[in-house]
Design an enzyme around this catalytic site. Structure first.
Site, PDB file in Angstrom:
ATOM      1  N   CYS A  92      95.977 -77.625 -12.962  1.00 12.42           N
ATOM      2  CA  CYS A  92      95.534 -76.781 -11.857  1.00 12.42           C
ATOM      3  C   CYS A  92      96.582 -76.848 -10.763  1.00 12.42           C
ATOM      4  O   CYS A  92      97.076 -77.937 -10.449  1.00 12.42           O
ATOM      5  CB  CYS A  92      94.191 -77.287 -11.335  1.00 12.42           C
ATOM      6  SG  CYS A  92      93.552 -76.309  -9.956  1.00 12.42           S
ATOM      7  N   GLU A 135      88.686 -70.696 -13.390  1.00 13.76           N
ATOM      8  CA  GLU A 135      88.833 -69.961 -12.125  1.00 13.76           C
ATOM      9  C   GLU A 135      87.473 -69.751 -11.450  1.00 13.76           C
ATOM     10  O   GLU A 135      87.362 -69.860 -10.222  1.00 13.76           O
ATOM     11  CB  GLU A 135      89.543 -68.628 -12.344  1.00 13.76           C
ATOM     12  CG  GLU A 135      90.959 -68.716 -12.918  1.00 13.76           C
ATOM     13  CD  GLU A 135      91.861 -69.714 -12.231  1.00 13.76           C
ATOM     14  OE1 GLU A 135      91.686 -69.965 -11.025  1.00 13.76           O
ATOM     15  OE2 GLU A 135      92.745 -70.261 -12.916  1.00 13.76           O
TER      16      GLU A 135
HETATM   17 NI    NI Z   1      92.773 -74.364 -10.800  1.00 16.45          NI
END
Ligand code: NI
Length: 169
Positions: A92, A135
């Site tokens: 991420c 997401e």
């Molecule tokens: Ni992320």
């Protein structure tokens, strides 16, 4: 990670086809491209709105992932909530330098709108299913380490994948 804005529930977009939404999406695209990310959610650039983007032909961070069509999605909802799970590596841009194995639904249906307000509905599997779940979690203030079952499969990208010079964070 550590910024409280990443832990908040984002608000729905109420107006489509606005200059504000176009400007937000342009910022998100620039950020994702600069970071070589596979996806990005608005809270990651400090905006608490339910907007995500994702997609790539080939991604250096996930060299084995099949292509995912570039998508700008507003007010997304994952409508499949049960089914077989599979574990795979995730990273991420808000948790730089790290990777972890995260269980996700193998197949999902999702709905939402494009920036003009036209509805989108898709049934997806594989990396596409993984990235949309990742997401959408950002929109609910959830970072992937909170989804992990075994923290032994959490570590630095450079240690876990020492030969993968193309993977960057
Ligand atoms: Ni992320």
């Amino acid at each position: 990670m550590g910024d409280p804005r990443l832990l908040e529930r984002s608000k729905a977009v109420e107006r489509f086809a606005t200059l504000e939404l176009s400007a937000l999406l342009a910022d998100m695209r620039d950020t994702m491209v600069a970071a070589k990310g596979a996806g990005l959610a608005a809270p990651q650039i400090g905006v608490g709105l339910r907007v995500v983007i994702f997609g790539f032909e080939h991604n250096q961070r996930y060299p084995d992932a099949e292509p995912v069509p570039y998508t700008e999605l507003v007010n997304p909802v994952i409508t499949t909530l049960v089914g077989p799970m599979e574990e795979d590596w995730e990273g991420c841009l808000s948790v730089p330098g790290l990777r972890g194995k995260v269980p996700r639904l193998a197949r999902v249906r999702y709905t939402g709108f494009d920036p003009s307000g036209r509805p989108i509905e898709r049934d997806v599997s594989g990396f596409h299913a993984r990235v949309i779940q990742h997401e959408c979690d950002h929109l609910d203030g959830i970072l992937y380490p909170a989804r992990m079952r075994d923290m032994r499969s959490f570590g630095f990208t450079s240690v876990l994948f020492p030969d993968a010079e193309t993977i960057e964070d």
